[in-house]
Write a protein that holds these residues in place. Structure first.
Motif, mmCIF file in Angstrom:
data_model
loop_
_atom_site.group_PDB
_atom_site.id
_atom_site.type_symbol
_atom_site.label_atom_id
_atom_site.label_comp_id
_atom_site.label_asym_id
_atom_site.label_seq_id
_atom_site.Cartn_x
_atom_site.Cartn_y
_atom_site.Cartn_z
ATOM 1 N N PRO A 96 0.812 -1.225 0.000
ATOM 2 C CA PRO A 96 0.000 0.000 0.000
ATOM 3 C C PRO A 96 0.841 1.269 0.000
ATOM 4 C CG PRO A 96 -0.892 -1.602 1.547
ATOM 5 C CD PRO A 96 0.407 -2.153 1.070
ATOM 6 N N ALA A 97 2.086 1.144 0.489
ATOM 7 C CA ALA A 97 2.963 2.316 0.544
ATOM 8 C C ALA A 97 3.805 2.448 -0.725
ATOM 9 C CB ALA A 97 3.876 2.223 1.762
ATOM 10 N N GLY A 98 3.586 1.545 -1.708
ATOM 11 C CA GLY A 98 4.361 1.603 -2.938
ATOM 12 C C GLY A 98 5.254 0.378 -3.100
ATOM 13 N N ARG A 99 6.033 0.348 -4.177
ATOM 14 C CA ARG A 99 6.922 -0.774 -4.448
ATOM 15 C C ARG A 99 8.086 -0.771 -3.456
ATOM 16 N NH1 ARG A 99 7.981 -3.584 -9.303
ATOM 17 N NH2 ARG A 99 5.923 -2.871 -9.922
ATOM 18 N N GLN A 100 8.368 -1.975 -2.925
ATOM 19 C CA GLN A 100 9.481 -2.105 -2.006
ATOM 20 C C GLN A 100 10.391 -3.244 -2.484
ATOM 21 O OE1 GLN A 100 8.060 -2.560 2.018
ATOM 22 N NE2 GLN A 100 7.210 -0.470 2.095
ATOM 23 N N PHE A 101 11.660 -3.124 -2.143
ATOM 24 C CA PHE A 101 12.654 -4.124 -2.538
ATOM 25 C C PHE A 101 13.316 -4.674 -1.283
ATOM 26 C CE2 PHE A 101 12.211 -1.062 -5.936
ATOM 27 C CZ PHE A 101 12.041 -1.864 -7.050
ATOM 28 N N ILE A 102 13.389 -6.002 -1.222
ATOM 29 C CA ILE A 102 13.979 -6.672 -0.060
ATOM 30 C C ILE A 102 15.280 -7.344 -0.499
ATOM 31 C CG2 ILE A 102 13.647 -8.425 1.730
ATOM 32 C CD1 ILE A 102 10.622 -8.073 1.297
ATOM 33 N N GLY A 103 16.352 -6.941 0.116
ATOM 34 C CA GLY A 103 17.659 -7.535 -0.177
ATOM 35 C C GLY A 103 18.109 -8.448 0.954
ATOM 36 N N ILE A 104 18.532 -9.652 0.618
ATOM 37 C CA ILE A 104 19.077 -10.598 1.595
ATOM 38 C C ILE A 104 20.563 -10.740 1.303
ATOM 39 C CG2 ILE A 104 18.993 -12.956 2.503
ATOM 40 C CD1 ILE A 104 16.066 -13.054 1.665
ATOM 41 N N LEU A 105 21.381 -10.445 2.292
ATOM 42 C CA LEU A 105 22.829 -10.395 2.090
ATOM 43 C C LEU A 105 23.544 -11.384 3.008
ATOM 44 C CD1 LEU A 105 21.776 -7.056 2.464
ATOM 45 C CD2 LEU A 105 23.759 -6.937 0.970
ATOM 46 N N ARG A 106 24.511 -12.068 2.447
ATOM 47 C CA ARG A 106 25.331 -12.998 3.221
ATOM 48 C C ARG A 106 26.795 -12.569 3.093
ATOM 49 N NH1 ARG A 106 24.125 -19.178 2.587
ATOM 50 N NH2 ARG A 106 22.385 -18.413 3.858
ATOM 51 N N ASP A 107 27.419 -12.351 4.226
ATOM 52 C CA ASP A 107 28.830 -11.961 4.255
ATOM 53 C C ASP A 107 29.683 -13.152 3.791
ATOM 54 O OD1 ASP A 107 31.335 -10.972 4.763
ATOM 55 O OD2 ASP A 107 30.926 -10.394 6.842
ATOM 56 N N LEU A 108 30.469 -12.953 2.727
ATOM 57 C CA LEU A 108 31.277 -14.036 2.173
ATOM 58 C C LEU A 108 32.700 -14.071 2.733
ATOM 59 C CD1 LEU A 108 30.236 -13.955 -1.603
ATOM 60 C CD2 LEU A 108 29.433 -15.497 0.193
ATOM 61 N N ARG A 109 33.035 -13.150 3.619
ATOM 62 C CA ARG A 109 34.404 -13.129 4.148
ATOM 63 C C ARG A 109 34.771 -14.416 4.904
ATOM 64 N NH1 ARG A 109 34.181 -7.177 6.752
ATOM 65 N NH2 ARG A 109 32.056 -7.944 7.091
ATOM 66 N N PRO A 110 33.895 -14.948 5.777
ATOM 67 C CA PRO A 110 34.265 -16.205 6.445
ATOM 68 C C PRO A 110 34.506 -17.343 5.452
ATOM 69 C CG PRO A 110 32.447 -15.156 7.603
ATOM 70 C CD PRO A 110 32.631 -14.413 6.320
ATOM 71 N N ARG A 111 33.650 -17.422 4.420
ATOM 72 C CA ARG A 111 33.816 -18.476 3.422
ATOM 73 C C ARG A 111 35.121 -18.291 2.662
ATOM 74 N NH1 ARG A 111 29.606 -18.873 -1.429
ATOM 75 N NH2 ARG A 111 28.127 -19.012 0.325
ATOM 76 N N ARG A 112 35.431 -17.053 2.297
ATOM 77 C CA ARG A 112 36.676 -16.779 1.570
ATOM 78 C C ARG A 112 37.887 -17.170 2.436
ATOM 79 N NH1 ARG A 112 33.853 -16.619 -2.060
ATOM 80 N NH2 ARG A 112 33.441 -14.950 -3.558
ATOM 81 N N SER A 113 37.798 -16.860 3.731
ATOM 82 C CA SER A 113 38.900 -17.190 4.622
ATOM 83 C C SER A 113 39.114 -18.700 4.687
ATOM 84 C CB SER A 113 38.628 -16.636 6.030
ATOM 85 O OG SER A 113 39.650 -16.983 6.921
ATOM 86 N N VAL A 114 38.012 -19.452 4.788
ATOM 87 C CA VAL A 114 38.113 -20.915 4.820
ATOM 88 C C VAL A 114 38.677 -21.439 3.508
ATOM 89 C CG1 VAL A 114 36.778 -23.050 4.912
ATOM 90 C CG2 VAL A 114 36.274 -21.203 6.515
ATOM 91 N N GLU A 115 38.210 -20.874 2.384
ATOM 92 C CA GLU A 115 38.689 -21.314 1.072
ATOM 93 C C GLU A 115 40.191 -21.051 0.921
ATOM 94 O OE1 GLU A 115 36.191 -19.166 -1.582
ATOM 95 O OE2 GLU A 115 34.514 -20.583 -1.437
ATOM 96 N N GLU A 116 40.631 -19.889 1.403
ATOM 97 C CA GLU A 116 42.058 -19.570 1.319
ATOM 98 C C GLU A 116 42.898 -20.524 2.167
ATOM 99 O OE1 GLU A 116 42.537 -15.510 2.390
ATOM 100 O OE2 GLU A 116 41.485 -14.733 0.619
ATOM 101 N N ARG A 117 42.409 -20.818 3.387
ATOM 102 C CA ARG A 117 43.153 -21.752 4.251
ATOM 103 C C ARG A 117 43.180 -23.144 3.645
ATOM 104 N NH1 ARG A 117 40.443 -19.013 8.529
ATOM 105 N NH2 ARG A 117 38.980 -20.738 8.772
ATOM 106 N N LEU A 118 42.057 -23.551 3.032
ATOM 107 C CA LEU A 118 42.009 -24.857 2.392
ATOM 108 C C LEU A 118 42.973 -24.916 1.218
ATOM 109 C CD1 LEU A 118 40.739 -27.643 2.083
ATOM 110 C CD2 LEU A 118 38.915 -26.605 0.723
ATOM 111 N N ALA A 119 43.002 -23.848 0.419
ATOM 112 C CA ALA A 119 43.927 -23.810 -0.722
ATOM 113 C C ALA A 119 45.376 -23.879 -0.244
ATOM 114 C CB ALA A 119 43.689 -22.540 -1.537
ATOM 115 N N GLN A 120 45.679 -23.166 0.853
ATOM 116 C CA GLN A 120 47.038 -23.208 1.401
ATOM 117 C C GLN A 120 47.380 -24.610 1.895
ATOM 118 O OE1 GLN A 120 47.052 -20.199 4.421
ATOM 119 N NE2 GLN A 120 47.177 -18.495 2.971
ATOM 120 N N ALA A 121 46.398 -25.247 2.578
ATOM 121 C CA ALA A 121 46.638 -26.598 3.082
ATOM 122 C C ALA A 121 46.861 -27.582 1.938
ATOM 123 C CB ALA A 121 45.459 -27.052 3.944
#
Length: 377
Positions: free
Chosen positions: A119-144
Protein backbone atom coordinates in the motif's frame (compact mmCIF):
# COMPACT_ATOMS: atom_id res chain seq x y z
CA UNK A 1 8.19 -3.43 8.22
CA UNK A 2 8.59 0.20 7.24
CA UNK A 3 7.33 1.31 10.66
CA UNK A 4 10.33 0.08 12.63
CA UNK A 5 13.96 -0.80 12.11
CA UNK A 6 13.82 -4.02 14.14
CA UNK A 7 11.16 -6.50 15.21
CA UNK A 8 9.96 -4.91 18.47
CA UNK A 9 6.19 -4.99 19.00
CA UNK A 10 4.30 -1.94 17.83
CA UNK A 11 0.70 -1.14 18.90
CA UNK A 12 -1.73 -2.34 16.27
CA UNK A 13 0.52 -5.09 14.91
CA UNK A 14 -1.11 -8.42 14.18
CA UNK A 15 0.32 -11.73 15.44
CA UNK A 16 1.64 -12.50 11.93
CA UNK A 17 3.38 -9.13 11.76
CA UNK A 18 4.99 -9.68 15.18
CA UNK A 19 6.12 -13.14 14.09
CA UNK A 20 7.59 -11.69 10.89
CA UNK A 21 9.40 -9.01 12.86
CA UNK A 22 10.90 -11.67 15.15
CA UNK A 23 12.15 -13.66 12.17
CA UNK A 24 13.49 -10.47 10.60
CA UNK A 25 15.69 -9.66 13.56
CA UNK A 26 16.85 -13.21 14.36
CA UNK A 27 17.83 -14.05 10.75
CA UNK A 28 21.46 -15.03 10.31
CA UNK A 29 21.66 -13.25 6.96
CA UNK A 30 21.40 -9.53 6.59
CA UNK A 31 18.03 -8.17 5.44
CA UNK A 32 17.52 -4.64 4.17
CA UNK A 33 14.31 -3.15 2.77
CA UNK A 34 14.19 -0.05 0.54
CA UNK A 35 11.42 1.84 -1.26
CA UNK A 36 11.19 3.22 -4.78
CA UNK A 37 13.16 6.27 -3.73
CA UNK A 38 16.03 3.98 -2.62
CA UNK A 39 15.54 4.91 1.03
CA UNK A 40 16.26 2.32 3.71
CA UNK A 41 13.03 1.27 5.44
CA UNK A 42 14.39 -1.63 7.52
CA UNK A 43 17.83 -2.84 8.47
CA UNK A 44 18.08 -5.96 10.64
CA UNK A 45 20.61 -6.82 13.35
CA UNK A 46 22.58 -9.13 11.06
CA UNK A 47 23.06 -6.18 8.69
CA UNK A 48 24.29 -4.08 11.58
CA UNK A 49 26.94 -6.70 12.28
CA UNK A 50 27.94 -6.97 8.62
CA UNK A 51 28.14 -3.27 7.77
CA UNK A 52 28.90 -1.63 11.12
CA UNK A 53 25.95 0.78 10.98
CA UNK A 54 23.05 0.82 13.41
CA UNK A 55 19.58 0.77 11.89
CA UNK A 56 18.89 4.27 13.21
CA UNK A 57 21.89 5.61 11.26
CA UNK A 58 20.52 4.39 7.92
CA UNK A 59 16.73 4.58 8.16
CA UNK A 60 15.49 7.06 5.57
CA UNK A 61 18.95 7.31 3.98
CA UNK A 62 19.90 6.14 0.49
CA UNK A 63 20.96 2.51 0.46
CA UNK A 64 24.08 3.50 -1.48
CA UNK A 65 25.72 4.16 1.92
CA UNK A 66 26.55 0.43 2.14
CA UNK A 67 27.76 0.19 -1.46
CA UNK A 68 31.17 0.88 -3.01
CA UNK A 69 31.26 4.10 -5.05
CA UNK A 70 31.08 2.36 -8.44
CA UNK A 71 28.00 0.37 -7.38
CA UNK A 72 26.39 3.39 -5.76
CA UNK A 73 26.69 5.49 -8.94
CA UNK A 74 24.92 2.85 -11.03
CA UNK A 75 22.40 1.52 -8.49
CA UNK A 76 19.65 4.12 -8.77
CA UNK A 77 19.68 3.86 -12.57
CA UNK A 78 19.37 0.04 -12.41
CA UNK A 79 16.35 0.21 -10.11
CA UNK A 80 14.70 2.95 -12.16
CA UNK A 81 15.21 0.97 -15.38
CA UNK A 82 13.53 -2.03 -13.75
CA UNK A 83 10.60 0.11 -12.62
CA UNK A 84 10.23 1.56 -16.12
CA UNK A 85 10.80 -1.57 -18.23
CA UNK A 86 10.44 -4.59 -15.91
CA UNK A 87 13.84 -5.84 -17.10
CA UNK A 88 15.48 -7.87 -14.30
CA UNK A 89 19.21 -7.55 -13.90
CA UNK A 90 19.56 -8.75 -10.29
CA UNK A 91 16.03 -9.07 -8.90
CA UNK A 92 15.17 -12.70 -8.37
CA UNK A 93 18.73 -13.73 -9.18
CA UNK A 94 21.35 -14.30 -6.49
CA UNK A 95 24.80 -12.99 -7.28
CA UNK A 96 28.05 -11.95 -5.66
CA UNK A 97 28.58 -8.22 -5.21
CA UNK A 98 30.69 -5.96 -3.00
CA UNK A 99 29.54 -4.21 0.13
CA UNK A 100 31.11 -1.30 1.98
CA UNK A 101 31.57 -1.28 5.73
CA UNK A 102 31.12 1.88 7.78
CA UNK A 103 34.92 2.12 8.07
CA UNK A 104 35.25 2.15 4.26
CA UNK A 105 36.38 -1.46 3.90
CA UNK A 106 34.99 -3.24 0.85
CA UNK A 107 34.19 -6.95 1.04
CA UNK A 108 32.30 -9.63 -0.92
CA UNK A 109 28.64 -10.36 -0.18
CA UNK A 110 26.10 -12.65 -1.76
CA UNK A 111 22.96 -10.69 -2.62
CA UNK A 112 19.44 -11.86 -3.45
CA UNK A 113 16.77 -9.24 -4.19
CA UNK A 114 13.00 -9.57 -4.28
CA UNK A 115 10.32 -6.94 -4.82
CA UNK A 116 6.78 -6.50 -3.56
CA UNK A 117 3.88 -4.12 -4.14
CA UNK A 118 2.58 -2.65 -0.88
CA UNK A 119 0.00 0.00 0.00
CA UNK A 120 2.96 2.32 0.54
CA UNK A 121 4.36 1.60 -2.94
CA UNK A 122 6.92 -0.77 -4.45
CA UNK A 123 9.48 -2.11 -2.01
CA UNK A 124 12.65 -4.12 -2.54
CA UNK A 125 13.98 -6.67 -0.06
CA UNK A 126 17.66 -7.54 -0.18
CA UNK A 127 19.08 -10.60 1.59
CA UNK A 128 22.83 -10.40 2.09
CA UNK A 129 25.33 -13.00 3.22
CA UNK A 130 28.83 -11.96 4.25
CA UNK A 131 31.28 -14.04 2.17
CA UNK A 132 34.40 -13.13 4.15
CA UNK A 133 34.27 -16.21 6.44
CA UNK A 134 33.82 -18.48 3.42
CA UNK A 135 36.68 -16.78 1.57
CA UNK A 136 38.90 -17.19 4.62
CA UNK A 137 38.11 -20.91 4.82
CA UNK A 138 38.69 -21.31 1.07
CA UNK A 139 42.06 -19.57 1.32
CA UNK A 140 43.15 -21.75 4.25
CA UNK A 141 42.01 -24.86 2.39
CA UNK A 142 43.93 -23.81 -0.72
CA UNK A 143 47.04 -23.21 1.40
CA UNK A 144 46.64 -26.60 3.08
CA UNK A 145 46.26 -28.31 -0.29
CA UNK A 146 49.35 -26.54 -1.63
CA UNK A 147 51.29 -27.56 1.47
CA UNK A 148 50.14 -31.17 1.07
CA UNK A 149 51.25 -31.20 -2.57
CA UNK A 150 54.58 -29.71 -1.54
CA UNK A 151 54.99 -32.33 1.20
CA UNK A 152 54.46 -35.14 -1.32
CA UNK A 153 57.20 -33.59 -3.48
CA UNK A 154 59.48 -33.40 -0.46
CA UNK A 155 58.76 -37.06 0.32
CA UNK A 156 59.61 -38.01 -3.27
CA UNK A 157 62.82 -35.94 -3.14
CA UNK A 158 63.68 -37.59 0.18
CA UNK A 159 63.54 -41.05 -1.42
CA UNK A 160 65.36 -39.86 -4.55
CA UNK A 161 68.05 -38.20 -2.45
CA UNK A 162 68.76 -41.41 -0.57
CA UNK A 163 68.87 -43.39 -3.83
CA UNK A 164 71.15 -40.85 -5.57
CA UNK A 165 73.49 -40.69 -2.58
CA UNK A 166 73.69 -44.49 -2.55
CA UNK A 167 74.36 -44.72 -6.31
CA UNK A 168 77.01 -41.96 -6.24
CA UNK A 169 78.77 -43.54 -3.30
CA UNK A 170 79.77 -46.62 -5.31
CA UNK A 171 81.58 -44.93 -8.25
CA UNK A 172 83.06 -42.37 -5.86
CA UNK A 173 84.53 -45.16 -3.72
CA UNK A 174 85.98 -46.76 -6.87
CA UNK A 175 87.54 -43.44 -7.95
CA UNK A 176 89.08 -43.01 -4.49
CA UNK A 177 90.55 -46.52 -4.56
CA UNK A 178 92.04 -45.98 -8.04
CA UNK A 179 93.58 -42.66 -6.98
CA UNK A 180 95.02 -44.17 -3.81
CA UNK A 181 96.51 -47.03 -5.87
CA UNK A 182 98.06 -44.59 -8.36
CA UNK A 183 99.40 -42.48 -5.50
CA UNK A 184 101.12 -45.47 -3.88
CA UNK A 185 102.67 -46.56 -7.20
CA UNK A 186 103.81 -43.03 -8.00
CA UNK A 187 105.43 -42.44 -4.62
CA UNK A 188 107.83 -45.35 -5.25
CA UNK A 189 108.91 -44.02 -8.65
CA UNK A 190 111.63 -41.36 -8.50
CA UNK A 191 111.14 -40.45 -12.16
CA UNK A 192 107.68 -38.94 -11.60
CA UNK A 193 107.52 -35.16 -11.24
CA UNK A 194 106.77 -34.11 -7.61
CA UNK A 195 104.12 -31.73 -8.96
CA UNK A 196 102.20 -34.69 -10.35
CA UNK A 197 102.47 -36.43 -6.98
CA UNK A 198 101.09 -33.29 -5.33
CA UNK A 199 98.17 -33.16 -7.78
CA UNK A 200 97.35 -36.83 -7.19
CA UNK A 201 97.46 -36.23 -3.42
CA UNK A 202 95.03 -33.30 -3.75
CA UNK A 203 92.72 -35.42 -5.93
CA UNK A 204 92.69 -38.13 -3.23
CA UNK A 205 91.75 -35.55 -0.56
CA UNK A 206 88.95 -34.08 -2.71
CA UNK A 207 87.57 -37.57 -3.41
CA UNK A 208 87.62 -38.30 0.33
CA UNK A 209 85.85 -34.99 1.00
CA UNK A 210 83.20 -35.81 -1.63
CA UNK A 211 82.68 -39.19 0.02
CA UNK A 212 82.16 -37.53 3.39
CA UNK A 213 79.58 -35.16 1.88
CA UNK A 214 77.69 -38.06 0.30
CA UNK A 215 77.75 -39.90 3.63
CA UNK A 216 76.31 -36.86 5.44
CA UNK A 217 73.58 -36.54 2.81
CA UNK A 218 72.65 -40.20 3.25
CA UNK A 219 72.50 -39.77 7.01
CA UNK A 220 70.27 -36.71 6.60
CA UNK A 221 67.68 -38.34 4.31
CA UNK A 222 67.65 -41.92 5.57
CA UNK A 223 64.83 -42.81 7.96
CA UNK A 224 66.47 -44.31 11.03
CA UNK A 225 65.62 -44.58 14.70
CA UNK A 226 67.33 -41.90 16.82
CA UNK A 227 70.75 -43.01 18.00
CA UNK A 228 72.71 -40.93 20.48
CA UNK A 229 76.44 -40.63 19.98
CA UNK A 230 79.29 -38.62 21.44
CA UNK A 231 79.65 -35.58 19.17
CA UNK A 232 82.74 -33.38 18.93
CA UNK A 233 81.08 -29.97 18.71
CA UNK A 234 83.78 -28.09 16.76
CA UNK A 235 84.19 -30.79 14.14
CA UNK A 236 80.43 -31.26 13.90
CA UNK A 237 79.73 -27.56 13.29
CA UNK A 238 82.43 -27.36 10.62
CA UNK A 239 80.82 -30.31 8.86
CA UNK A 240 77.38 -28.65 8.96
CA UNK A 241 78.78 -25.41 7.52
CA UNK A 242 80.55 -27.31 4.74
CA UNK A 243 77.32 -29.07 3.83
CA UNK A 244 75.29 -25.83 3.73
CA UNK A 245 78.01 -24.09 1.69
CA UNK A 246 78.10 -26.96 -0.79
CA UNK A 247 77.88 -25.64 -4.36
CA UNK A 248 78.53 -22.01 -3.38
CA UNK A 249 81.58 -19.78 -3.08
CA UNK A 250 80.52 -18.50 0.32
CA UNK A 251 82.48 -20.67 2.74
CA UNK A 252 85.50 -18.45 3.37
CA UNK A 253 83.82 -15.07 3.74
CA UNK A 254 80.21 -15.87 4.53
CA UNK A 255 80.51 -18.26 7.47
CA UNK A 256 82.55 -17.62 10.61
CA UNK A 257 82.78 -20.34 13.25
CA UNK A 258 84.23 -19.96 16.75
CA UNK A 259 84.07 -22.62 19.45
CA UNK A 260 85.17 -22.37 23.05
CA UNK A 261 88.31 -24.43 23.73
CA UNK A 262 87.91 -27.77 25.52
CA UNK A 263 84.16 -28.03 25.03
CA UNK A 264 82.73 -31.29 26.37
CA UNK A 265 81.16 -33.56 23.74
CA UNK A 266 77.43 -33.73 23.13
CA UNK A 267 75.47 -36.91 23.65
CA UNK A 268 72.88 -36.57 20.90
CA UNK A 269 71.57 -37.99 17.66
CA UNK A 270 73.92 -36.43 15.07
CA UNK A 271 71.41 -36.77 12.23
CA UNK A 272 68.70 -34.87 14.11
CA UNK A 273 71.02 -32.16 15.46
CA UNK A 274 72.52 -31.78 11.98
CA UNK A 275 68.97 -31.20 10.70
CA UNK A 276 68.55 -28.33 13.19
CA UNK A 277 71.88 -26.75 12.30
CA UNK A 278 71.36 -26.97 8.55
CA UNK A 279 67.95 -25.33 8.92
CA UNK A 280 69.38 -22.50 11.05
CA UNK A 281 72.37 -21.98 8.77
CA UNK A 282 70.29 -21.91 5.60
CA UNK A 283 67.82 -19.46 7.14
CA UNK A 284 70.68 -17.24 8.28
CA UNK A 285 72.35 -17.35 4.87
CA UNK A 286 69.09 -16.32 3.15
CA UNK A 287 68.52 -13.52 5.69
CA UNK A 288 72.00 -12.07 5.10
CA UNK A 289 72.06 -12.56 1.32
CA UNK A 290 70.88 -9.03 0.48
CA UNK A 291 72.72 -7.19 3.25
CA UNK A 292 75.66 -4.91 2.62
CA UNK A 293 77.74 -7.02 4.99
CA UNK A 294 77.04 -10.68 4.29
CA UNK A 295 78.00 -12.87 7.22
CA UNK A 296 76.73 -15.75 9.31
CA UNK A 297 78.48 -16.23 12.65
CA UNK A 298 78.36 -19.56 14.50
CA UNK A 299 79.67 -19.90 18.04
CA UNK A 300 79.61 -22.60 20.69
CA UNK A 301 80.27 -22.29 24.41
CA UNK A 302 79.49 -24.12 27.64
CA UNK A 303 76.89 -22.68 30.00
CA UNK A 304 75.96 -24.40 33.26
CA UNK A 305 75.90 -27.97 32.01
CA UNK A 306 74.65 -27.02 28.57
CA UNK A 307 76.33 -26.45 25.24
CA UNK A 308 75.00 -23.21 23.75
CA UNK A 309 75.28 -22.88 19.98
CA UNK A 310 74.44 -19.45 18.57
CA UNK A 311 73.75 -18.75 14.91
CA UNK A 312 73.68 -15.02 14.04
CA UNK A 313 73.23 -13.31 10.69
CA UNK A 314 73.78 -9.80 9.35
CA UNK A 315 70.27 -9.59 7.90
CA UNK A 316 67.37 -7.28 8.82
CA UNK A 317 66.33 -9.30 11.90
CA UNK A 318 62.95 -10.77 12.85
CA UNK A 319 59.97 -8.33 12.88
CA UNK A 320 58.18 -8.10 16.24
CA UNK A 321 54.84 -9.10 14.71
CA UNK A 322 56.36 -12.34 13.41
CA UNK A 323 58.49 -13.30 16.44
CA UNK A 324 55.56 -14.66 18.48
CA UNK A 325 54.59 -17.22 15.82
CA UNK A 326 58.09 -18.07 14.67
CA UNK A 327 58.12 -21.60 16.08
CA UNK A 328 54.55 -22.49 15.09
CA UNK A 329 54.01 -24.94 12.25
CA UNK A 330 52.98 -23.49 8.85
CA UNK A 331 53.67 -19.92 9.99
CA UNK A 332 56.78 -19.30 7.91
CA UNK A 333 57.01 -16.00 6.01
CA UNK A 334 59.15 -17.37 3.19
CA UNK A 335 57.63 -18.27 -0.15
CA UNK A 336 59.72 -21.44 -0.23
CA UNK A 337 59.12 -24.27 2.19
CA UNK A 338 56.30 -25.17 4.54
CA UNK A 339 57.12 -23.14 7.61
CA UNK A 340 57.85 -26.36 9.51
CA UNK A 341 61.63 -26.07 9.90
CA UNK A 342 61.81 -24.10 13.15
CA UNK A 343 58.83 -25.93 14.69
CA UNK A 344 60.45 -29.32 14.06
CA UNK A 345 63.86 -28.05 15.11
CA UNK A 346 62.55 -26.85 18.49
CA UNK A 347 60.77 -30.18 18.99
CA UNK A 348 64.03 -32.08 18.33
CA UNK A 349 65.96 -29.83 20.72
CA UNK A 350 63.37 -30.26 23.49
CA UNK A 351 63.33 -34.04 23.00
CA UNK A 352 67.08 -33.93 23.65
CA UNK A 353 66.48 -32.09 26.93
CA UNK A 354 67.36 -28.70 25.50
CA UNK A 355 65.61 -25.90 23.63
CA UNK A 356 65.77 -23.66 20.58
CA UNK A 357 64.90 -20.00 20.98
CA UNK A 358 65.21 -16.60 19.37
CA UNK A 359 67.95 -14.59 21.02
CA UNK A 360 67.45 -11.02 22.22
CA UNK A 361 67.84 -8.55 19.34
CA UNK A 362 71.07 -6.60 19.27
CA UNK A 363 71.22 -3.10 17.79
CA UNK A 364 72.74 -3.07 14.32
CA UNK A 365 72.60 -6.86 13.98
CA UNK A 366 70.22 -9.35 12.46
CA UNK A 367 68.60 -12.39 14.06
CA UNK A 368 70.29 -14.72 16.53
CA UNK A 369 69.02 -18.22 17.23
CA UNK A 370 70.22 -20.08 20.30
CA UNK A 371 70.36 -23.87 20.45
CA UNK A 372 70.91 -25.24 23.99
CA UNK A 373 71.70 -28.92 24.46
CA UNK A 374 72.83 -30.79 27.58
CA UNK A 375 76.57 -31.42 27.67
CA UNK A 376 77.83 -34.91 28.35
CA UNK A 377 78.50 -35.31 32.07
Amino acid sequence: MDNASHGAEVPGWTVSEARLASVFDTAVDGIVVINERFQVLAFNKACEGIFGYTASELLGKNVSAIMPDDYARAHDAYVQRYLDTGEKRIIGIGREVRGRHKDGTEFPVELSVGDASTPAGRQFIGILRDLRPRRSVEERLAQAQAQLVHMTRISAMDEMGAAIAHELNQPLTAILLYLQSVSRKAQGNDSIDPIILSIIGKAVKEAERAGEIIQRMRQLVEKKEPEREQIDVAEFLEGCINLVALGTNERRDFFVCQTEPSLPPLSADPVQIRQIMINLLRNAREAAANSEVKQVAVSASSDGGFIEIRVSDSGPGVPEEVAGDLFKAFSGQKRKGLGLGLAISRSIAQNHGGDLMLGAPEEGKGATFVLRLPATA
